[in-house]
Design a protein around this motif. Structure first.
Motif, mmCIF file in Angstrom:
data_model
loop_
_atom_site.group_PDB
_atom_site.id
_atom_site.type_symbol
_atom_site.label_atom_id
_atom_site.label_comp_id
_atom_site.label_asym_id
_atom_site.label_seq_id
_atom_site.Cartn_x
_atom_site.Cartn_y
_atom_site.Cartn_z
ATOM 1 N N LEU A 163 0.972 -1.095 -0.153
ATOM 2 C CA LEU A 163 0.055 -0.057 0.039
ATOM 3 C C LEU A 163 0.848 1.194 -0.051
ATOM 4 C CD1 LEU A 163 -2.964 -1.064 2.355
ATOM 5 C CD2 LEU A 163 -2.847 -0.656 0.018
ATOM 6 N N ILE A 164 2.014 1.193 0.762
ATOM 7 C CA ILE A 164 2.931 2.369 0.803
ATOM 8 C C ILE A 164 3.308 2.542 -0.919
ATOM 9 C CG2 ILE A 164 5.190 3.212 1.617
ATOM 10 C CD1 ILE A 164 4.477 1.813 4.352
ATOM 11 N N ARG A 165 3.928 1.568 -1.196
ATOM 12 C CA ARG A 165 4.488 1.747 -2.716
ATOM 13 C C ARG A 165 3.579 2.194 -3.814
ATOM 14 N NH1 ARG A 165 8.866 -2.849 -3.043
ATOM 15 N NH2 ARG A 165 10.567 -2.037 -1.372
ATOM 16 N N THR A 166 2.073 1.582 -3.596
ATOM 17 C CA THR A 166 1.025 1.913 -4.452
ATOM 18 C C THR A 166 0.788 3.440 -4.270
ATOM 19 O OG1 THR A 166 0.129 -0.196 -4.095
ATOM 20 C CG2 THR A 166 -1.166 1.393 -4.894
ATOM 21 N N LEU A 167 0.639 4.094 -3.184
ATOM 22 C CA LEU A 167 0.300 5.441 -2.767
ATOM 23 C C LEU A 167 1.590 6.023 -3.431
ATOM 24 C CD1 LEU A 167 -1.117 7.509 -1.617
ATOM 25 C CD2 LEU A 167 0.194 7.459 0.336
ATOM 26 N N ALA A 168 2.745 5.779 -3.479
ATOM 27 C CA ALA A 168 3.919 6.375 -4.172
ATOM 28 C C ALA A 168 3.638 6.633 -5.418
ATOM 29 C CB ALA A 168 5.251 5.643 -3.566
ATOM 30 N N VAL A 169 3.501 5.313 -6.265
ATOM 31 C CA VAL A 169 3.159 5.166 -7.842
ATOM 32 C C VAL A 169 2.032 6.216 -8.223
ATOM 33 C CG1 VAL A 169 2.411 3.826 -9.590
ATOM 34 C CG2 VAL A 169 4.092 2.807 -7.593
ATOM 35 N N LEU A 170 0.782 6.149 -7.416
ATOM 36 C CA LEU A 170 -0.069 7.022 -7.668
ATOM 37 C C LEU A 170 0.187 8.590 -7.650
ATOM 38 C CD1 LEU A 170 -3.220 5.175 -6.073
ATOM 39 C CD2 LEU A 170 -2.494 5.214 -8.389
ATOM 40 N N VAL A 171 0.893 8.977 -6.582
ATOM 41 C CA VAL A 171 1.235 10.258 -6.315
ATOM 42 C C VAL A 171 2.226 10.832 -7.540
ATOM 43 C CG1 VAL A 171 2.640 11.900 -4.984
ATOM 44 C CG2 VAL A 171 0.787 10.293 -4.042
ATOM 45 N N SER A 172 2.939 9.831 -8.089
ATOM 46 C CA SER A 172 4.107 9.969 -9.142
ATOM 47 C C SER A 172 3.608 10.299 -10.556
ATOM 48 C CB SER A 172 4.999 9.149 -9.034
ATOM 49 O OG SER A 172 4.833 7.701 -9.352
ATOM 50 N N VAL A 173 2.541 9.426 -10.806
ATOM 51 C CA VAL A 173 1.998 9.380 -12.279
ATOM 52 C C VAL A 173 0.613 10.074 -12.480
ATOM 53 C CG1 VAL A 173 3.217 7.258 -12.835
ATOM 54 C CG2 VAL A 173 1.102 7.087 -12.082
ATOM 55 N N LEU A 174 -0.324 10.103 -11.514
ATOM 56 C CA LEU A 174 -1.686 10.784 -11.526
ATOM 57 C C LEU A 174 -1.706 12.165 -11.882
ATOM 58 C CD1 LEU A 174 -3.837 8.629 -9.204
ATOM 59 C CD2 LEU A 174 -3.469 8.357 -11.705
#
Length: 275
Positions: A163-174
């Motif tokens: 979940l931590i890494r998912t949030l980081a991915v979303l913040v970086s690309v969305l």
């Protein structure tokens, strides 16, 4: 005095510690300390204990904690804890090559739609929702995760890690993809409507990956989403795969997937309590 038999007296050592010696005298004392154990013992009495503690703390930090990448340092300045920052540092999806590739793919899809017009919006709808999904799939797994050996042996919940890494991915690309969505031709709501499937597919991927793994899960979702978009192509722009009725279906999928993730998190807590 000779280089073999002299020892620095208390006054000389005190001046050296205080930085009061000239460059030549200071260098001479420093070279002597390297070779003379007796003087190294004597100089300890002239060094303030707090300064010595700070020096050793700096040495430990330099040896044990190598500099984190710039995005992680920024995250720490925003209040992210050090353990979380370490987890983020090992996220493959936050590496420059992957981010550049993701931005280029979305950029080309957006450009294609702008050139072809709203009747050919399929490239953007096909690519944009899948970028976060592929990024999350790349964020963990035995082959991609440098911390995999530690994760499977330490009492640390895998669900939290994902979940931590998912949030980081979303913040970086969305944010970048959302900005490109504003350039799309067609109705204004289309610029934000693609976020529905994009945000829904991520928890679906996490739930599916808990059973079949991230690579297989990402492949299955890619095929499924491609089918949804391609089946709608014949009816563009009258029919879009991101209209209100479809958004409800995406929301239902996301809620069901979150339920599966909650069960997985409970299982992780139980396993962690036994270790």
């Amino acid at each position: 005095m000779t280089t073999q038999h002299w020892h620095a007296d208390a006054e000389l050592l005190s001046a050296y510690v205080a930085g009061e010696l000239d460059a030549i005298s200071g260098a001479s004392v420093e070279q002597h300390l390297v070779r003379c154990a007796e003087c190294r013992t004597a100089i300890a009495a002239h060094v303030p204990a707090p300064a010595l503690d700070r020096a050793w703390a700096g040495v430990r930090d330099a040896v044990q904690s190598p500099p984190l990448p710039l995005p992680i340092r920024i995250a720490r300045r925003c209040g992210v804890s050090e353990p979380t920052a370490v987890l983020l540092a090992a996220t493959a999806s936050l590496r420059t090559a992957w981010l550049v590739g993701a931005f280029v793919a979305v950029g080309f899809a957006t450009f294609a739609v702008m050139v072809a017009g709203q009747d050919h919006v399929a490239p953007f709808l096909l690519v944009a929702p899948m970028v976060p999904v592929i990024g999350v799939a790349a964020a963990y797994g035995p082959d991609q995760d440098p911390l995999e050996a530690l994760v499977v042996t330490a009492p640390f919940g895998r669900t939290r890690l994902i979940l931590i890494r998912t949030l980081a991915v979303l913040v970086s690309v969305l944010p970048f993809t959302a900005a490109l969505g504003l350039l799309l031709p067609g109705p204004d709501w289309l610029a934000a409507a693609w976020l529905g499937p994009a945000l829904a597919l991520v928890p679906v991927l996490l739930a599916v990956s808990s059973f079949v793994g991230p690579r297989t899960g990402a492949a299955v979702l890619s095929i499924a989403w491609s089918g949804v978009v391609l089946l709608s192509v014949r009816h563009f722009p009258a029919t879009w795969p991101v209209q209100a009725t479809q958004q409800l279906a995406y929301l239902a999928l996301a809620l069901a997937s979150c339920g599966v993730l909650a069960l997985q998190a409970r299982r992780d807590r139980k396993i962690g309590a036994l270790l």
